[in-house]
Motif scaffolding. Sequence first.
Motif, PDB file in Angstrom:
ATOM      1  N   ILE A  81      14.401  14.361  80.098  1.00 35.17           N
ATOM      2  CA  ILE A  81      14.787  13.219  79.944  1.00 35.17           C
ATOM      3  C   ILE A  81      14.460  12.605  79.037  1.00 35.17           C
ATOM      4  CG2 ILE A  81      15.302  11.821  81.321  1.00 35.17           C
ATOM      5  CD1 ILE A  81      15.656  13.196  83.434  1.00 35.17           C
ATOM      6  N   ALA A  82      12.951  11.932  78.920  1.00 37.63           N
ATOM      7  CA  ALA A  82      12.286  10.709  78.680  1.00 37.63           C
ATOM      8  C   ALA A  82      11.922  11.334  76.678  1.00 37.63           C
ATOM      9  CB  ALA A  82      10.368  10.904  78.250  1.00 37.63           C
ATOM     10  N   MET A  83      12.163  12.747  76.551  1.00 36.65           N
ATOM     11  CA  MET A  83      12.523  12.758  75.099  1.00 36.65           C
ATOM     12  C   MET A  83      13.413  13.074  74.851  1.00 36.65           C
ATOM     13  SD  MET A  83       8.969  15.071  74.727  1.00 36.65           S
ATOM     14  CE  MET A  83       9.103  16.278  73.520  1.00 36.65           C
ATOM     15  N   ARG A  84      14.705  13.623  75.980  1.00 33.51           N
ATOM     16  CA  ARG A  84      16.337  13.122  74.716  1.00 33.51           C
ATOM     17  C   ARG A  84      16.332  11.671  74.662  1.00 33.51           C
ATOM     18  NH1 ARG A  84      19.960  13.467  72.830  1.00 33.51           N
ATOM     19  NH2 ARG A  84      22.133  14.583  73.373  1.00 33.51           N
ATOM     20  N   LEU A  85      15.975  11.098  75.372  1.00 37.05           N
ATOM     21  CA  LEU A  85      16.038   9.619  75.413  1.00 37.05           C
ATOM     22  C   LEU A  85      15.702   9.006  74.224  1.00 37.05           C
ATOM     23  CD1 LEU A  85      15.455   8.199  78.787  1.00 37.05           C
ATOM     24  CD2 LEU A  85      17.776   8.699  77.843  1.00 37.05           C
ATOM     25  N   ALA A  86      14.482   9.724  74.091  1.00 31.02           N
ATOM     26  CA  ALA A  86      13.958   9.647  72.548  1.00 31.02           C
ATOM     27  C   ALA A  86      14.372  10.123  71.447  1.00 31.02           C
ATOM     28  CB  ALA A  86      12.501   9.915  72.403  1.00 31.02           C
ATOM     29  N   ARG A  93      21.168   0.508  82.999  1.00 27.38           N
ATOM     30  CA  ARG A  93      21.149   1.690  83.380  1.00 27.38           C
ATOM     31  C   ARG A  93      21.133   2.375  84.284  1.00 27.38           C
ATOM     32  NH1 ARG A  93      25.575   0.159  80.891  1.00 27.38           N
ATOM     33  NH2 ARG A  93      26.747   0.606  79.872  1.00 27.38           N
ATOM     34  N   ILE A  94      20.588   2.061  85.702  1.00 27.65           N
ATOM     35  CA  ILE A  94      20.011   3.464  86.471  1.00 27.65           C
ATOM     36  C   ILE A  94      20.259   4.383  87.228  1.00 27.65           C
ATOM     37  CG2 ILE A  94      18.052   2.565  88.240  1.00 27.65           C
ATOM     38  CD1 ILE A  94      18.030  -0.065  88.499  1.00 27.65           C
ATOM     39  N   VAL A  95      19.348   5.346  86.825  1.00 32.24           N
ATOM     40  CA  VAL A  95      19.915   6.610  87.016  1.00 32.24           C
ATOM     41  C   VAL A  95      18.586   7.258  88.249  1.00 32.24           C
ATOM     42  CG1 VAL A  95      20.563   9.324  86.178  1.00 32.24           C
ATOM     43  CG2 VAL A  95      20.492   7.338  84.740  1.00 32.24           C
ATOM     44  N   ASP A 103      16.879  20.858  80.803  1.00 27.67           N
ATOM     45  CA  ASP A 103      17.806  19.857  79.645  1.00 27.67           C
ATOM     46  C   ASP A 103      18.932  19.873  80.542  1.00 27.67           C
ATOM     47  OD1 ASP A 103      16.077  19.978  77.897  1.00 27.67           O
ATOM     48  OD2 ASP A 103      16.268  21.541  76.441  1.00 27.67           O
ATOM     49  N   ASP A 104      19.731  21.074  81.156  1.00 28.44           N
ATOM     50  CA  ASP A 104      21.179  20.708  81.569  1.00 28.44           C
ATOM     51  C   ASP A 104      20.535  19.649  82.518  1.00 28.44           C
ATOM     52  OD1 ASP A 104      21.679  23.873  81.275  1.00 28.44           O
ATOM     53  OD2 ASP A 104      21.230  24.126  82.590  1.00 28.44           O
ATOM     54  N   VAL A 105      20.018  18.839  82.781  1.00 30.50           N
ATOM     55  CA  VAL A 105      19.329  17.737  83.765  1.00 30.50           C
ATOM     56  C   VAL A 105      19.840  16.663  82.198  1.00 30.50           C
ATOM     57  CG1 VAL A 105      18.555  16.362  85.341  1.00 30.50           C
ATOM     58  CG2 VAL A 105      18.547  18.487  85.684  1.00 30.50           C
ATOM     59  N   ALA A 106      19.249  16.987  81.581  1.00 31.38           N
ATOM     60  CA  ALA A 106      18.544  15.580  81.098  1.00 31.38           C
ATOM     61  C   ALA A 106      20.015  15.464  80.030  1.00 31.38           C
ATOM     62  CB  ALA A 106      17.271  16.144  79.898  1.00 31.38           C
ATOM     63  N   GLU A 107      20.759  16.262  79.772  1.00 27.11           N
ATOM     64  CA  GLU A 107      22.207  15.947  78.813  1.00 27.11           C
ATOM     65  C   GLU A 107      23.150  15.219  79.988  1.00 27.11           C
ATOM     66  OE1 GLU A 107      21.726  17.210  75.996  1.00 27.11           O
ATOM     67  OE2 GLU A 107      22.900  15.996  76.047  1.00 27.11           O
ATOM     68  N   LEU A 108      22.269  15.408  81.275  1.00 27.76           N
ATOM     69  CA  LEU A 108      24.424  14.186  82.041  1.00 27.76           C
ATOM     70  C   LEU A 108      22.951  12.986  82.352  1.00 27.76           C
ATOM     71  CD1 LEU A 108      25.761  13.653  83.649  1.00 27.76           C
ATOM     72  CD2 LEU A 108      24.677  14.709  85.323  1.00 27.76           C
ATOM     73  N   VAL A 109      21.536  12.531  81.868  1.00 28.95           N
ATOM     74  CA  VAL A 109      20.871  11.416  82.441  1.00 28.95           C
ATOM     75  C   VAL A 109      21.506  10.979  81.028  1.00 28.95           C
ATOM     76  CG1 VAL A 109      18.660  10.374  82.535  1.00 28.95           C
ATOM     77  CG2 VAL A 109      19.311  12.012  83.997  1.00 28.95           C
ATOM     78  N   TYR A 110      21.340  11.519  80.284  1.00 27.24           N
ATOM     79  CA  TYR A 110      21.349  10.712  78.394  1.00 27.24           C
ATOM     80  C   TYR A 110      23.083  10.368  78.435  1.00 27.24           C
ATOM     81  CZ  TYR A 110      22.479   9.845  74.080  1.00 27.24           C
ATOM     82  OH  TYR A 110      22.819   9.432  72.884  1.00 27.24           O
ATOM     83  N   PHE A 111      23.872  11.113  79.010  1.00 27.40           N
ATOM     84  CA  PHE A 111      24.604   9.954  79.098  1.00 27.40           C
ATOM     85  C   PHE A 111      24.891   9.213  80.003  1.00 27.40           C
ATOM     86  CE2 PHE A 111      28.870   9.941  81.238  1.00 27.40           C
ATOM     87  CZ  PHE A 111      30.189   9.318  79.978  1.00 27.40           C
TER      88      PHE A 111
END
Length: 240
Positions: free
Chosen positions: A21-26, A129-131, A210-218
Amino acid sequence: MSQQAKTAVVTGASRGIGKAIAMRLAQAGMNVAACARSENLITEYAHSRIMPVKADVSDPTQVNELVNRVVERFGRIDVVVNNAGITRDNLLMRMSDEDWEQVLQVNLTGTFYVCRAVIRQMLKQRSGRIVNIASVVGVAGNPGQVNYSAAKAGIIGLTKSLAKEVASRQILVNAVAPGYIDTDMTRVMNEQQKQSIVNLIPLGRIGRVDDVAELVYFLASDANQYITGQVFHVDGGLVI
Ligand SMILES: NC(=O)c1ccc[n+]([C@@H]2O[C@H](COP(=O)([O-])OP(=O)(O)OC[C@H]3O[C@@H](n4cnc5c(N)ncnc54)[C@H](OP(=O)(O)O)[C@@H]3O)[C@@H](O)[C@H]2O)c1
Protein backbone atom coordinates in the motif's frame (compact mmCIF):
# COMPACT_ATOMS: atom_id res chain seq x y z
CA MET A 1 -5.61 19.97 -5.43
CA SER A 2 -3.15 17.74 -7.29
CA GLN A 3 -2.29 14.24 -6.10
CA GLN A 4 1.32 15.45 -5.83
CA ALA A 5 0.62 17.45 -2.68
CA LYS A 6 -1.12 14.70 -0.75
CA THR A 7 0.30 13.10 2.39
CA ALA A 8 -0.51 9.59 3.59
CA VAL A 9 0.22 7.62 6.74
CA VAL A 10 0.32 3.82 6.42
CA THR A 11 0.70 1.71 9.56
CA GLY A 12 2.23 -1.76 9.53
CA ALA A 13 4.22 -0.83 6.45
CA SER A 14 7.45 -2.78 7.00
CA ARG A 15 6.27 -5.74 4.93
CA GLY A 16 3.28 -7.52 3.41
CA ILE A 17 0.08 -5.66 2.55
CA GLY A 18 1.16 -2.44 4.30
CA LYS A 19 4.36 -2.21 2.29
CA ALA A 20 2.46 -2.75 -0.98
CA ILE A 21 0.00 0.00 0.00
CA ALA A 22 2.81 2.43 0.92
CA MET A 23 4.52 1.76 -2.44
CA ARG A 24 1.25 2.15 -4.37
CA LEU A 25 0.40 5.49 -2.75
CA ALA A 26 3.97 6.75 -3.29
CA GLN A 27 3.83 5.62 -6.92
CA ALA A 28 0.69 7.77 -7.28
CA GLY A 29 2.70 10.80 -6.13
CA MET A 30 1.76 10.96 -2.45
CA ASN A 31 4.21 11.65 0.36
CA VAL A 32 3.99 8.55 2.51
CA ALA A 33 4.91 8.11 6.17
CA ALA A 34 5.38 4.36 6.62
CA CYS A 35 5.11 3.15 10.20
CA ALA A 36 6.00 -0.09 11.97
CA ARG A 37 7.90 -1.20 15.08
CA SER A 38 10.95 -2.95 13.62
CA GLU A 39 14.31 -1.46 12.62
CA ASN A 40 14.22 -3.08 9.18
CA LEU A 41 11.59 -0.47 8.31
CA ILE A 42 14.39 2.08 7.92
CA THR A 43 16.49 -0.07 5.53
CA GLU A 44 13.38 -1.22 3.67
CA TYR A 45 12.74 2.34 2.48
CA ALA A 46 16.31 3.69 2.56
CA HIS A 47 16.38 4.57 -1.12
CA SER A 48 12.80 5.68 -1.67
CA ARG A 49 10.88 8.91 -1.07
CA ILE A 50 8.81 7.19 1.59
CA MET A 51 9.48 8.46 5.13
CA PRO A 52 9.88 5.56 7.56
CA VAL A 53 8.70 6.30 11.11
CA LYS A 54 9.24 3.80 13.90
CA ALA A 55 6.06 3.66 15.98
CA ASP A 56 3.96 1.11 17.84
CA VAL A 57 0.26 1.74 17.17
CA SER A 58 -0.71 0.10 20.47
CA ASP A 59 0.94 2.99 22.36
CA PRO A 60 -1.06 6.25 22.21
CA THR A 61 2.01 8.39 22.98
CA GLN A 62 3.93 6.93 20.03
CA VAL A 63 0.88 7.36 17.79
CA ASN A 64 0.54 11.04 18.72
CA GLU A 65 4.29 11.55 18.10
CA LEU A 66 3.97 9.86 14.70
CA VAL A 67 1.12 12.14 13.66
CA ASN A 68 2.91 15.26 14.98
CA ARG A 69 6.05 14.34 12.99
CA VAL A 70 4.07 13.91 9.79
CA VAL A 71 2.22 17.21 10.22
CA GLU A 72 5.50 19.01 11.04
CA ARG A 73 7.20 17.56 7.97
CA PHE A 74 4.41 17.79 5.37
CA GLY A 75 1.94 20.26 6.89
CA ARG A 76 -1.11 18.04 6.36
CA ILE A 77 -2.52 14.50 6.41
CA ASP A 78 -4.85 13.53 3.59
CA VAL A 79 -4.87 9.76 3.84
CA VAL A 80 -4.56 7.26 6.68
CA VAL A 81 -4.40 3.52 6.17
CA ASN A 82 -4.76 1.54 9.40
CA ASN A 83 -3.10 -1.70 8.37
CA ALA A 84 -0.96 -2.76 11.38
CA GLY A 85 -2.18 -6.10 12.64
CA ILE A 86 -1.17 -9.27 14.45
CA THR A 87 -2.65 -12.69 15.09
CA ARG A 88 -2.33 -14.92 18.19
CA ASP A 89 -4.47 -17.89 17.22
CA ASN A 90 -5.90 -20.47 19.62
CA LEU A 91 -9.20 -22.09 20.42
CA LEU A 92 -11.25 -19.98 22.81
CA MET A 93 -10.98 -22.49 25.66
CA ARG A 94 -7.17 -22.33 25.48
CA MET A 95 -6.80 -18.63 24.74
CA SER A 96 -4.83 -16.65 27.34
CA ASP A 97 -5.85 -13.20 28.56
CA GLU A 98 -2.62 -11.90 27.03
CA ASP A 99 -3.36 -13.26 23.54
CA TRP A 100 -6.87 -11.79 23.68
CA GLU A 101 -5.68 -8.40 24.91
CA GLN A 102 -2.68 -8.05 22.58
CA VAL A 103 -4.69 -8.78 19.46
CA LEU A 104 -7.45 -6.35 20.48
CA GLN A 105 -4.88 -3.74 21.51
CA VAL A 106 -2.89 -3.71 18.25
CA ASN A 107 -5.66 -4.31 15.70
CA LEU A 108 -8.62 -2.47 17.17
CA THR A 109 -7.33 -0.04 19.81
CA GLY A 110 -4.37 0.86 17.57
CA THR A 111 -6.80 1.79 14.80
CA PHE A 112 -8.76 3.91 17.29
CA TYR A 113 -5.58 5.70 18.51
CA VAL A 114 -4.50 6.55 14.96
CA CYS A 115 -7.96 7.75 13.89
CA ARG A 116 -8.24 9.91 17.02
CA ALA A 117 -4.77 11.39 16.48
CA VAL A 118 -5.42 12.42 12.84
CA ILE A 119 -9.07 13.40 12.89
CA ARG A 120 -8.60 16.97 14.18
CA GLN A 121 -6.17 17.68 11.34
CA MET A 122 -8.56 16.23 8.76
CA LEU A 123 -11.54 18.15 10.24
CA LYS A 124 -9.50 21.34 9.95
CA GLN A 125 -8.68 20.51 6.32
CA ARG A 126 -12.32 19.62 5.62
CA SER A 127 -11.20 16.59 3.65
CA GLY A 128 -9.62 13.20 4.19
CA ARG A 129 -9.65 9.51 3.44
CA ILE A 130 -9.33 6.80 6.09
CA VAL A 131 -9.04 3.16 5.05
CA ASN A 132 -9.09 0.55 7.81
CA ILE A 133 -7.85 -2.95 7.04
CA ALA A 134 -10.28 -5.45 8.53
CA SER A 135 -10.60 -9.08 7.40
CA VAL A 136 -13.27 -11.38 6.03
CA VAL A 137 -13.03 -13.28 9.33
CA GLY A 138 -14.44 -10.15 11.01
CA VAL A 139 -17.54 -10.76 8.93
CA ALA A 140 -17.70 -14.54 8.66
CA GLY A 141 -15.78 -15.73 11.77
CA ASN A 142 -13.05 -18.37 11.91
CA PRO A 143 -12.38 -21.10 14.48
CA GLY A 144 -9.16 -20.40 16.41
CA GLN A 145 -9.45 -16.65 15.88
CA VAL A 146 -12.04 -15.31 18.34
CA ASN A 147 -9.64 -12.52 19.34
CA TYR A 148 -8.69 -11.56 15.78
CA SER A 149 -12.20 -11.79 14.35
CA ALA A 150 -13.60 -9.76 17.29
CA ALA A 151 -10.96 -7.09 16.64
CA LYS A 152 -11.70 -7.03 12.91
CA ALA A 153 -15.47 -6.91 13.48
CA GLY A 154 -14.76 -4.03 15.88
CA ILE A 155 -12.85 -2.22 13.13
CA ILE A 156 -15.90 -2.54 10.89
CA GLY A 157 -18.14 -0.99 13.57
CA LEU A 158 -15.60 1.78 14.20
CA THR A 159 -15.42 2.47 10.45
CA LYS A 160 -19.19 2.82 10.06
CA SER A 161 -19.63 5.04 13.13
CA LEU A 162 -16.70 7.29 12.27
CA ALA A 163 -17.92 7.58 8.66
CA LYS A 164 -21.18 9.01 10.02
CA GLU A 165 -19.39 11.34 12.47
CA VAL A 166 -17.17 13.02 9.88
CA ALA A 167 -19.05 12.83 6.58
CA SER A 168 -20.19 16.45 6.82
CA ARG A 169 -16.51 17.50 6.55
CA GLN A 170 -15.91 15.38 3.45
CA ILE A 171 -13.84 12.80 5.33
CA LEU A 172 -14.56 9.39 3.82
CA VAL A 173 -13.96 6.32 5.98
CA ASN A 174 -14.04 2.79 4.58
CA ALA A 175 -12.84 -0.69 5.47
CA VAL A 176 -11.17 -3.28 3.27
CA ALA A 177 -11.55 -6.91 4.29
CA PRO A 178 -8.93 -9.16 2.70
CA GLY A 179 -9.39 -12.91 2.49
CA TYR A 180 -6.23 -15.06 2.30
CA ILE A 181 -3.35 -12.95 1.00
CA ASP A 182 0.19 -14.29 0.51
CA THR A 183 2.24 -12.57 3.28
CA ASP A 184 4.28 -13.57 6.35
CA MET A 185 0.96 -13.76 8.25
CA THR A 186 -0.31 -16.62 6.06
CA ARG A 187 3.04 -18.23 5.10
CA VAL A 188 2.94 -20.17 8.40
CA MET A 189 0.42 -22.54 6.74
CA ASN A 190 1.75 -25.74 5.15
CA GLU A 191 1.04 -26.66 1.50
CA GLN A 192 -1.85 -28.95 2.43
CA GLN A 193 -3.56 -26.20 4.47
CA LYS A 194 -3.02 -23.73 1.63
CA GLN A 195 -4.50 -26.10 -0.94
CA SER A 196 -7.59 -26.71 1.18
CA ILE A 197 -8.12 -22.94 1.34
CA VAL A 198 -7.59 -22.50 -2.40
CA ASN A 199 -10.30 -25.11 -2.93
CA LEU A 200 -12.75 -22.76 -1.14
CA ILE A 201 -11.86 -19.70 -3.23
CA PRO A 202 -13.99 -19.32 -6.39
CA LEU A 203 -11.21 -17.42 -8.20
CA GLY A 204 -8.92 -20.37 -7.49
CA ARG A 205 -5.88 -18.72 -5.93
CA ILE A 206 -4.54 -17.06 -2.78
CA GLY A 207 -4.57 -13.25 -3.06
CA ARG A 208 -1.57 -11.05 -3.77
CA VAL A 209 -0.69 -7.94 -1.76
CA ASP A 210 -1.26 -5.79 -4.86
CA ASP A 211 -4.87 -7.06 -5.08
CA VAL A 212 -5.47 -5.24 -1.78
CA ALA A 213 -3.21 -2.24 -2.44
CA GLU A 214 -5.02 -1.33 -5.66
CA LEU A 215 -8.42 -1.04 -3.94
CA VAL A 216 -6.95 0.87 -1.01
CA TYR A 217 -5.39 3.30 -3.47
CA PHE A 218 -8.76 3.87 -5.16
CA LEU A 219 -10.56 4.46 -1.85
CA ALA A 220 -7.79 6.83 -0.71
CA SER A 221 -7.70 8.82 -3.94
CA ASP A 222 -9.75 11.71 -5.29
CA ALA A 223 -11.44 9.20 -7.61
CA ASN A 224 -13.47 8.25 -4.54
CA GLN A 225 -15.90 11.07 -3.85
CA TYR A 226 -19.11 9.27 -2.88
CA ILE A 227 -18.25 6.05 -1.04
CA THR A 228 -18.09 6.02 2.76
CA GLY A 229 -18.83 3.64 5.63
CA GLN A 230 -18.47 0.56 3.43
CA VAL A 231 -16.65 -2.75 3.79
CA PHE A 232 -15.03 -4.20 0.66
CA HIS A 233 -13.99 -7.84 0.47
CA VAL A 234 -10.82 -8.64 -1.47
CA ASP A 235 -11.00 -12.41 -1.20
CA GLY A 236 -11.43 -14.01 -4.63
CA GLY A 237 -15.08 -14.66 -3.75
CA LEU A 238 -14.33 -16.64 -0.58
CA VAL A 239 -17.16 -14.97 1.37
CA ILE A 240 -20.13 -14.21 -0.87
N1 LIG B 1 -2.44 -11.77 5.01
C1 LIG B 1 -3.73 -12.02 5.05
O1 LIG B 1 -4.21 -13.05 4.54
C2 LIG B 1 -4.68 -11.05 5.69
C3 LIG B 1 -6.04 -11.34 5.60
C4 LIG B 1 -6.97 -10.46 6.17
C5 LIG B 1 -6.51 -9.33 6.81
N2 LIG B 1 -5.18 -9.07 6.90
C6 LIG B 1 -4.79 -7.86 7.60
O2 LIG B 1 -3.97 -7.08 6.77
C7 LIG B 1 -3.04 -6.35 7.58
C8 LIG B 1 -1.63 -6.63 7.09
O3 LIG B 1 -1.39 -8.03 7.19
P1 LIG B 1 -0.12 -8.76 6.54
O4 LIG B 1 -0.57 -10.08 6.11
O5 LIG B 1 0.59 -7.85 5.63
O6 LIG B 1 0.72 -8.98 7.89
P2 LIG B 1 2.28 -9.03 8.16
O7 LIG B 1 3.03 -9.43 6.96
O8 LIG B 1 2.45 -9.82 9.42
O9 LIG B 1 2.61 -7.49 8.46
C9 LIG B 1 2.06 -6.84 9.56
C10 LIG B 1 2.61 -5.44 9.62
O10 LIG B 1 2.09 -4.80 10.79
C11 LIG B 1 3.18 -4.26 11.54
N3 LIG B 1 2.83 -4.23 12.95
C12 LIG B 1 2.49 -5.25 13.77
N4 LIG B 1 2.23 -4.81 14.99
C13 LIG B 1 2.40 -3.46 14.96
C14 LIG B 1 2.30 -2.43 15.93
N5 LIG B 1 1.96 -2.70 17.19
N6 LIG B 1 2.56 -1.16 15.55
C15 LIG B 1 2.92 -0.87 14.28
N7 LIG B 1 3.04 -1.80 13.33
C16 LIG B 1 2.80 -3.08 13.67
C17 LIG B 1 4.35 -5.19 11.21
O11 LIG B 1 5.59 -4.56 11.37
P3 LIG B 1 6.49 -4.68 12.69
O12 LIG B 1 6.46 -6.13 13.10
O13 LIG B 1 7.80 -4.21 12.21
O14 LIG B 1 5.88 -3.76 13.67
C18 LIG B 1 4.10 -5.41 9.72
O15 LIG B 1 4.61 -4.32 8.97
C19 LIG B 1 -3.30 -6.77 9.01
O16 LIG B 1 -4.17 -5.86 9.64
C20 LIG B 1 -3.99 -8.10 8.86
O17 LIG B 1 -4.79 -8.41 9.95
C21 LIG B 1 -4.25 -9.90 6.36
